[in-house]
Design a protein around this motif. Sequence first.
Motif, PDB file in Angstrom:
ATOM      1  N   GLY A 477       9.185  -0.425  16.577  1.00 19.25           N
ATOM      2  CA  GLY A 477       9.591  -0.331  14.879  1.00 19.25           C
ATOM      3  C   GLY A 477       8.538  -0.444  14.729  1.00 19.25           C
ATOM      4  O   GLY A 477       7.814  -0.808  14.025  1.00 19.25           O
ATOM      5  N   VAL A 478       9.244  -0.712  12.903  1.00 25.90           N
ATOM      6  CA  VAL A 478       8.318  -0.488  11.119  1.00 25.90           C
ATOM      7  C   VAL A 478       7.409  -2.259  11.841  1.00 25.90           C
ATOM      8  O   VAL A 478       5.960  -2.076  11.462  1.00 25.90           O
ATOM      9  CB  VAL A 478       9.235  -1.317  10.555  1.00 25.90           C
ATOM     10  N   GLY A 480       5.726  -3.100  14.709  1.00 27.23           N
ATOM     11  CA  GLY A 480       4.796  -2.008  15.744  1.00 27.23           C
ATOM     12  C   GLY A 480       3.848  -1.525  14.784  1.00 27.23           C
ATOM     13  O   GLY A 480       2.909  -1.590  14.697  1.00 27.23           O
ATOM     14  N   GLY A 481       4.358  -0.487  13.847  1.00 28.58           N
ATOM     15  CA  GLY A 481       3.855   0.318  13.106  1.00 28.58           C
ATOM     16  C   GLY A 481       2.756  -0.693  11.956  1.00 28.58           C
ATOM     17  O   GLY A 481       1.902  -0.016  11.804  1.00 28.58           O
ATOM     18  N   LEU A 482       3.294  -1.791  11.353  1.00 28.35           N
ATOM     19  CA  LEU A 482       2.258  -2.005  10.637  1.00 28.35           C
ATOM     20  C   LEU A 482       1.572  -2.836  11.346  1.00 28.35           C
ATOM     21  O   LEU A 482       0.192  -3.002  10.377  1.00 28.35           O
ATOM     22  CB  LEU A 482       3.214  -3.351   9.786  1.00 28.35           C
ATOM     23  N   ALA A 483       1.160  -2.923  12.648  1.00 31.80           N
ATOM     24  CA  ALA A 483       0.289  -4.434  12.836  1.00 31.80           C
ATOM     25  C   ALA A 483      -0.402  -2.818  13.785  1.00 31.80           C
ATOM     26  O   ALA A 483      -1.839  -3.582  13.593  1.00 31.80           O
ATOM     27  CB  ALA A 483       1.077  -4.566  14.789  1.00 31.80           C
ATOM     28  N   ARG A 484       0.263  -1.909  14.229  1.00 33.29           N
ATOM     29  CA  ARG A 484      -1.198  -0.515  14.407  1.00 33.29           C
ATOM     30  C   ARG A 484      -2.439  -1.084  13.135  1.00 33.29           C
ATOM     31  O   ARG A 484      -3.325  -0.342  13.063  1.00 33.29           O
ATOM     32  CB  ARG A 484      -0.604   0.042  14.963  1.00 33.29           C
ATOM     33  N   ARG A 485      -1.004  -0.224  12.005  1.00 33.93           N
ATOM     34  CA  ARG A 485      -1.728  -0.073  10.546  1.00 33.93           C
ATOM     35  C   ARG A 485      -3.000  -1.111   9.926  1.00 33.93           C
ATOM     36  O   ARG A 485      -3.803  -1.382   9.300  1.00 33.93           O
ATOM     37  CB  ARG A 485      -0.854   0.374   9.386  1.00 33.93           C
ATOM     38  N   ASN A 486      -2.347  -2.181  10.039  1.00 37.83           N
ATOM     39  CA  ASN A 486      -3.337  -3.696   9.945  1.00 37.83           C
ATOM     40  C   ASN A 486      -4.883  -3.165  10.916  1.00 37.83           C
ATOM     41  O   ASN A 486      -5.782  -3.926   9.913  1.00 37.83           O
ATOM     42  CB  ASN A 486      -2.569  -4.291   9.967  1.00 37.83           C
ATOM     43  N   LEU A 755       1.321  -9.823   2.314  1.00 38.95           N
ATOM     44  CA  LEU A 755       2.285 -10.547   2.945  1.00 38.95           C
ATOM     45  C   LEU A 755       3.841 -11.786   2.440  1.00 38.95           C
ATOM     46  O   LEU A 755       4.834 -10.897   2.535  1.00 38.95           O
ATOM     47  CB  LEU A 755       1.623 -11.853   3.981  1.00 38.95           C
ATOM     48  N   GLY A 756       3.119 -11.846   1.517  1.00 39.28           N
ATOM     49  CA  GLY A 756       4.369 -12.199   0.235  1.00 39.28           C
ATOM     50  C   GLY A 756       5.630 -10.788   0.042  1.00 39.28           C
ATOM     51  O   GLY A 756       6.473 -11.123   0.054  1.00 39.28           O
ATOM     52  N   LEU A 757       4.620 -10.131  -0.788  1.00 40.81           N
ATOM     53  CA  LEU A 757       5.890  -8.615  -0.780  1.00 40.81           C
ATOM     54  C   LEU A 757       6.781  -8.387   0.686  1.00 40.81           C
ATOM     55  O   LEU A 757       7.557  -7.765   0.349  1.00 40.81           O
ATOM     56  CB  LEU A 757       4.991  -7.586  -1.007  1.00 40.81           C
ATOM     57  N   LEU A 758       5.980  -8.461   1.380  1.00 41.03           N
ATOM     58  CA  LEU A 758       6.784  -8.451   2.285  1.00 41.03           C
ATOM     59  C   LEU A 758       8.062  -9.409   2.790  1.00 41.03           C
ATOM     60  O   LEU A 758       8.860  -8.611   3.770  1.00 41.03           O
ATOM     61  CB  LEU A 758       5.603  -8.338   4.130  1.00 41.03           C
ATOM     62  N   ARG A 759       7.941 -10.278   2.777  1.00 41.81           N
ATOM     63  CA  ARG A 759       8.914 -11.317   3.442  1.00 41.81           C
ATOM     64  C   ARG A 759       9.810 -10.819   2.055  1.00 41.81           C
ATOM     65  O   ARG A 759      11.116 -10.957   2.151  1.00 41.81           O
ATOM     66  CB  ARG A 759       8.056 -12.286   2.921  1.00 41.81           C
ATOM     67  N   ALA A 760       9.644 -10.520   0.298  1.00 43.16           N
ATOM     68  CA  ALA A 760      10.018 -10.283  -0.709  1.00 43.16           C
ATOM     69  C   ALA A 760      11.069  -9.669  -0.231  1.00 43.16           C
ATOM     70  O   ALA A 760      12.445  -8.922  -0.804  1.00 43.16           O
ATOM     71  CB  ALA A 760       9.462 -10.101  -1.484  1.00 43.16           C
ATOM     72  N   VAL A 761      10.982  -8.630   0.576  1.00 44.57           N
ATOM     73  CA  VAL A 761      11.615  -6.902   0.521  1.00 44.57           C
ATOM     74  C   VAL A 761      12.530  -6.877   1.808  1.00 44.57           C
ATOM     75  O   VAL A 761      13.350  -6.466   2.312  1.00 44.57           O
ATOM     76  CB  VAL A 761      10.762  -5.554   0.209  1.00 44.57           C
ATOM     77  N   GLY A 762      12.370  -8.251   2.899  1.00 50.83           N
ATOM     78  CA  GLY A 762      13.048  -8.581   3.844  1.00 50.83           C
ATOM     79  C   GLY A 762      13.078  -8.498   5.295  1.00 50.83           C
ATOM     80  O   GLY A 762      12.958  -8.674   5.832  1.00 50.83           O
ATOM     81  N   GLN A 763      11.149  -8.491   5.023  1.00 49.30           N
ATOM     82  CA  GLN A 763      11.163  -9.009   6.056  1.00 49.30           C
ATOM     83  C   GLN A 763      11.151 -10.695   6.527  1.00 49.30           C
ATOM     84  O   GLN A 763      10.823 -11.614   6.094  1.00 49.30           O
ATOM     85  CB  GLN A 763       9.130  -8.994   6.454  1.00 49.30           C
ATOM     86  N   THR A 764      11.341 -10.270   8.023  1.00 52.26           N
ATOM     87  CA  THR A 764      11.615 -11.866   8.144  1.00 52.26           C
ATOM     88  C   THR A 764      10.577 -12.841   8.753  1.00 52.26           C
ATOM     89  O   THR A 764       9.220 -11.676   9.146  1.00 52.26           O
ATOM     90  CB  THR A 764      12.764 -12.591   9.507  1.00 52.26           C
ATOM     91  N   SER A 766      10.517 -14.583  12.062  1.00 55.08           N
ATOM     92  CA  SER A 766      10.028 -13.810  13.242  1.00 55.08           C
ATOM     93  C   SER A 766       9.015 -12.257  13.205  1.00 55.08           C
ATOM     94  O   SER A 766       8.894 -12.055  14.080  1.00 55.08           O
ATOM     95  CB  SER A 766      11.702 -13.772  14.199  1.00 55.08           C
ATOM     96  N   GLN A 767       9.510 -11.527  12.399  1.00 54.07           N
ATOM     97  CA  GLN A 767       9.064 -10.247  12.471  1.00 54.07           C
ATOM     98  C   GLN A 767       7.613 -10.103  12.329  1.00 54.07           C
ATOM     99  O   GLN A 767       6.171  -9.586  11.923  1.00 54.07           O
ATOM    100  CB  GLN A 767       9.725  -9.471  11.115  1.00 54.07           C
TER     101      GLN A 767
END
Length: 853
Positions: A477-478, A480-486, A755-764, A766-767
């Motif tokens: 899902g999201v 995997g998509g973020l990993a690919r874009r990174n 990464l801080g923003l991703l965590r702030a918008v709900g990324q756990t 583990s994700q």
Amino acid sequence: MNASVRLSVSSLRAHKRRFAGTFLAVFLGVAFLAGTLVMGDTLRASFDTMFGNATSGTDAVVRSADAITTSGESQGVRQPVATDLADSLAKVPGVASAEPEIQGAGQLVGKNGKPIGGQGPPTLAGNWITDPKLNPYQLAEGRAPSKSGEVVVNRGAADKGDLKIGDTTTLRTPDPVQVRIVGLATFGGEDGMAQVTFTGMTRADAEKYLTARPGEASSIQVRAGPGVSEKELVDRLTPVLPKGVEAITGQESAQENTDMISSQFLTIFTTFLLVFSGIALLVATFSIHNTFAIVVAQRTRENALLRALGASRRQVTAATLVEATVVAVTASLAGLAGGIGIAAGLQALFPAIGFPFPKGDLVISALSMALPLAVGIVVCLGSALLPAARAGRTAPLAALRETAVDSSGASRTRAVVGAGLAALAIAVTLTGVLVSPSLWLAGLGAVLALVAFVVLGPVASSTAVRVLGSPLDRLRGVTGGLARRNALRSPKRTAATASALMIGVAVVALFTVFGASLKATMDQTVSRSFAGDVAVSTPSFGAGGSGLSPRLAGAVQRLPEVDTAVGLGRGVAEVDGKGRALTVADPTALQRTFDLGRVDGSMSALGTDGIAITRSEAEKQHLTTGDKARLTFTDGKKETFTVRAVYGRSELAGDYVITRAAWAPHRTQDSDTLVAVSFKDGVSTDAGKAAVQKVADAYGNPEVQTRAEYAQSSAGGIDMMLTLVYALLALAVLIALLGIANTLTLAIHERTRELGLLRAVGQTRSQLRAMVRWESVLVAAFGTVGGLALGGFLGWVLVEASDGASDSAFAFAIPPVQLLIVALVGLAAGALAGWRPARRAARLDVLRAIATE
């Protein structure tokens, strides 16, 4: 410059972790190189000391002046000398003692019924020299042999075979001889000379079992009287020696033995290790360059501010190079200490795995320290040179800009240059492989292919990551998509990170493909050339083993189940002035049991003055059926043979065949290397094999194998080689993993706010960990796929080039299972490399990360 140094030191103090991976990469590469050099120097010195101690009482060696050397041998085979020459030499003024030395092949059988040694180093037997000063072996326990059947063995061989004084065992000479151990010996103070085994017999037994005729010796060992130097002794002996016999000093003899060990083992062994040191340092180069490139990119605004405050380009460049120098020097110095530790560890490890080397202190020469230190510094500074120059070119206005997305890796210029290099590599390789077979051209094409892969890496990385990462969108899902874009953010960075792993995987794939091809070649050779049902052989390679009894083939032939049994003996002679290996066999039975291809002339008409040769050798020697060939044997006799047959294939039968009757007058210690057996119609393989094994048991219990088993065992050494290769390449793969982990760590530092923003918008957490790990796996997948493709291509080049440079036909084979395992290991390595960076990313404080500039 002082300001540059202060800036560099401050930067290193503030960002120690940035260079941890670089430090480890340099450390490991230098340590491996230094360890190899120290170990090589130590082994050479130890063998020098051991041979010096063993032969310290021998002042001169009298032997045949001429030796016949065949391809692949260093010392050759010498004509025996008469044993009664020792009595004549003992009367020469200045001679204190002279004794004949009779030496041949002899393999002891251990308590478990299996032969001792034979896997490379020679297994020797000889007469026990009664003069303790002339005998290189010293009696450590028990007594010397005094009657027939009694022997002294070196203590290392006895320990390996679980034998002790008083035990009775079999000695293959190659005819089996029952012997009783009455003493244990050492060589130069060691339990044995590496894995060489020695059995000392009475002189009468040695003449009976190890020579073709009584009264022959390999050499005469001479000891000088008081006040007579080695050189003076040789000068006194020379006038009384018969024609064709020479005297050399004991020191020259010891040096020849040391040189033989060096040329046959030490040089090859150390060169092998140095090649892998080079591979490890090449992989480290990519990792180091990538680290400095990322650090410079991350410090763009910092460097721009320095330029705006008045720092010159030279100062900014110098600051980066000073950092590289500090890392290079500290890591290389640590690597030297690590290399000494590796050498000491190997010195302790080899005896533990059954490969004892002579004892001795580590030899640490100036060269073995200076060379790795210089290489480590040059590699590190060379890798940092381009990033340092790029740092110096930073414009002052860059301090006002946000960092741009890196798209330099996908430039049109790089694509054009890379495509040109790839086309040139293919053209040169195909020319060296198919058009005009040349190992040099093929090697140049392989190097160009490697360069082309590296240049095209950033161009191909975007497409490759999109393709390889496409399943992640569906599976993860999201995240995997973020990993690919990174992974797609910086094609150059992704390619540079993957290149280190690509090289390691490419070399693994190269040896895997080449090893599988060698096995396929052996299988093809046996299937094509060997028409028999079973083969009797001794599992040995190199100079080890004693061979098979020449009487075995005749005994097997008398079995009711057997149609034909032919033994293949080995001899040497000069054919028209060139040393050649001869196959000694019954030519009629040979033709029935082996596929020799088209035969011109008659194999059955060789007699005692005929010879059969392969078509390729006939063309080289400009010979055809009916022509005469002049053969010079090791006994010095010259005879003219008539070419009575020219045959097509040489793989198992050899290039030159003569009959046993023709060889008998010139033979030394006679033995067969293989007995090929064909069964009568209606006899099953199992029944025939069992009958042959019963007969073989009485001749030293050699192994009886079917054709498939024989082909597999013949290729057994390849698996040993591959195991060693994989173990050595683990270092290169480890350095590549450090590079991936270091790149991810630096990338996480670069993306702290994101990464801080991703965590702030709900990324756990583990994700976040999964995202970083999958990015690492994608980079590793790109390197692994590229490495498999490059390694497969280079493997094909090596096989085809070997085929063109050799008379034997090589078969190319791709082992899918082994390559799949390599691919899975590469992916697993990527996941492992991302584990620690992922944990660090997940532990970031969200508010601090968002506030990061």
